[in-house]
Design an enzyme around this catalytic site. Structure first.
Site, mmCIF file in Angstrom:
data_model
loop_
_atom_site.group_PDB
_atom_site.id
_atom_site.type_symbol
_atom_site.label_atom_id
_atom_site.label_comp_id
_atom_site.label_asym_id
_atom_site.label_seq_id
_atom_site.Cartn_x
_atom_site.Cartn_y
_atom_site.Cartn_z
ATOM 1 C CB ILE A 190 -0.996 0.008 1.182
ATOM 2 C CG1 ILE A 190 -0.279 -0.078 2.529
ATOM 3 C CG2 ILE A 190 -1.986 -1.123 1.030
ATOM 4 C CD1 ILE A 190 -1.210 0.049 3.714
ATOM 5 C CD GLU A 191 3.687 3.656 3.112
ATOM 6 O OE1 GLU A 191 4.042 4.564 2.340
ATOM 7 O OE2 GLU A 191 3.136 3.895 4.201
ATOM 8 C CB SER A 192 6.237 1.642 -2.841
ATOM 9 O OG SER A 192 6.531 0.301 -2.454
#
Length: 441
Positions: free
Chosen positions: A153-155
């Protein structure tokens, strides 16, 4: 510490299509939830959920080692299930963190299994590169292994990802936080893009956040918006430290962050049940590192050792401009293991190859001491001006006495004598007054 050889695990899905109705891809541009009072709220989903699959597939590792599974026989549709099925599946996840179900979590599951299903197929394939490294770093700091899905979900598992606010790398470190956890960032090096260094820094940061909050939901919320923001939300909720109770006091993206994390754990486990086929992964070559103590350009290594420069860049994403500044301090360069011996044998040749063309920053320069043309013209003009002033002064019969002047100084400047100055000006003694005129001829 070298990245261990990542072993490729082949996952076979014993899949039986659910009799439930097949769901079309979700075409909504926003995630909305309705509270008990019937009020609708728009929730921002993490930026990585907006990444285009084509951009992810343009990465070297994707182009080289990932491809669609042409043997997949699943229909490209997303079956829907009863609410109780999702609750049961989340309950069965082997995690330390709680994985509860609610309408917000369901919205994110629907997004991953619907509109983003092809991106999930990519991330399932790419996870073979990164998950063993994430697990090793998290284990080193005694952090729950389910947090290995945080970079999804970050990158979206893109080591070169840069957010709209400047967060960088797989774990999306902001500049100050990265430096606080030992990640070097300068014009040539950005350790936030180094999969290994950033993973250990992230595990360390998550461990420190847990020491503050003692709750993993609050930890990952703080990872998203910062511990100060979480503390403010806790105060506004009268000291309540339950993420779902401080939820209304959080920024919009953070309200979606924990649900997105739960949904990522769900979809990376139950993808087969949603007809998602992982991309086929071909294992990259074993790698190892060498240390350089001189400045070297990746093209020098690639050309002398006959290595694809795109592969070198993929193995060393922390070097922002292809230059390894080994002169400032020793730096590690990751190479295919088969080429390490060649580099060691030909190291001098590597440093000498096109060094003047590729490493153009000079260490010493000579100043041009030739007299420029404009200076000669200016000098001649200045000489003429001085000559004019001299002739004008020679024709003058008087001068103005300057502050601090003495008769002897004035006489010397005007090529005369003190006695003559006294005689023609009627002066007795040596008293003269600044500002007054004095005859010199």
């Amino acid at each position: 510490m070298n990245i261990r050889q990542i072993s490729l695990s082949f996952i076979f899905c014993a899949f039986t299509l659910s009799p439930a109705v097949a769901q079309d891809f979700d075409d909504e541009d926003e995630i909305t939830v309705t509270d008990q009072s019937g009020n609708e709220e728009v929730i921002e989903f993490p930026e990585a959920m907006t990444y285009d699959l084509d951009s992810l597939m343009s990465l070297y590792m994707s182009k080289t080692y990932l491809s669609e599974d042409t043997d997949c026989r699943m229909k490209d549709v997303n079956p829907v299930f009863e609410k109780e099925v999702y609750i049961d599946r989340l309950k069965r996840l082997p995690t330390v963190m709680e994985m509860p179900h609610n309408d917000v979590v369901q919205k994110f599951i629907d997004r991953y299994s619907g509109r983003l299903r092809h991106s999930i197929s990519y991330m399932l394939g790419a996870s073979n590169f990164y998950m063993p490294l994430f697990e090793e770093a998290l284990e080193a700091y005694n952090v729950p292994l389910e947090l290995k899905y945080l970079p999804i979900i970050e990158s979206a598992l893109n080591p070169k990802a840069v957010s709209r606010v400047g967060a960088t790398g797989l774990w999306q470190f902001m500049l100050n936080t990265g430096k606080r956890y030992g990640l070097q960032v300068n014009s040539l090096v950005d350790d936030r893009r180094d999969p290994q260094k950033s993973s250990y820094a992230a595990a360390h940061y998550l461990s420190d956040l847990y020491k503050i909050f003692g709750d993993w939901n609050l930890v990952i919320a703080a990872y998203n918006c910062g511990p100060e923001t979480i503390n403010k939300a806790i105060h506004r909720a009268n000291g309540n430290k339950d993420y779902w109770q401080i939820y209304p006091y959080l920024p919009k993206e953070t309200r979606g962050y924990v649900p997105a994390f739960i949904a990522a754990n769900y979809i990376m486990t139950y993808y087969c049940d949603h007809n998602i086929c992982p991309m086929t992964t071909r294992l990259p070559a074993n790698t190892d590192t060498v240390v350089v103590k001189q400045n070297v350009h990746l093209e020098q290594i690639a050309s002398v050792c006959n290595i694809d420069i795109e592969q070198l860049r993929a193995l060393n994403p922390q070097y922002r401009r292809d230059i390894i500044p080994g002169t400032s301090e020793p730096y590690a360069v990751r190479l295919p293991q088969t080429e390490v011996g060649k580099f060691i044998d030909m190291e001098d040749s590597v440093y000498n190859y096109k060094s003047s063309q590729l490493l153009t920053k000079r260490t010493e320069v000579e100043i041009n001491d030739e007299t420029p043309t404009y200076y000669n013209k200016s000098k001649r003009k200045s000489s003429r001006s001085r000559a004019t002033r001299s002739r004008r002064n020679r024709g003058s019969s008087s001068v103005t006495i300057r502050r601090g002047d003495t008769l002897s100084e004035i006489a010397k400047r005007n090529h005369t004598t003190v006695a003559k100055l006294r005689r023609i000006n009627g002066i007795r003694g040596n008293n003269i007054q600044a500002g007054k005129k004095l005859k010199v001829k």
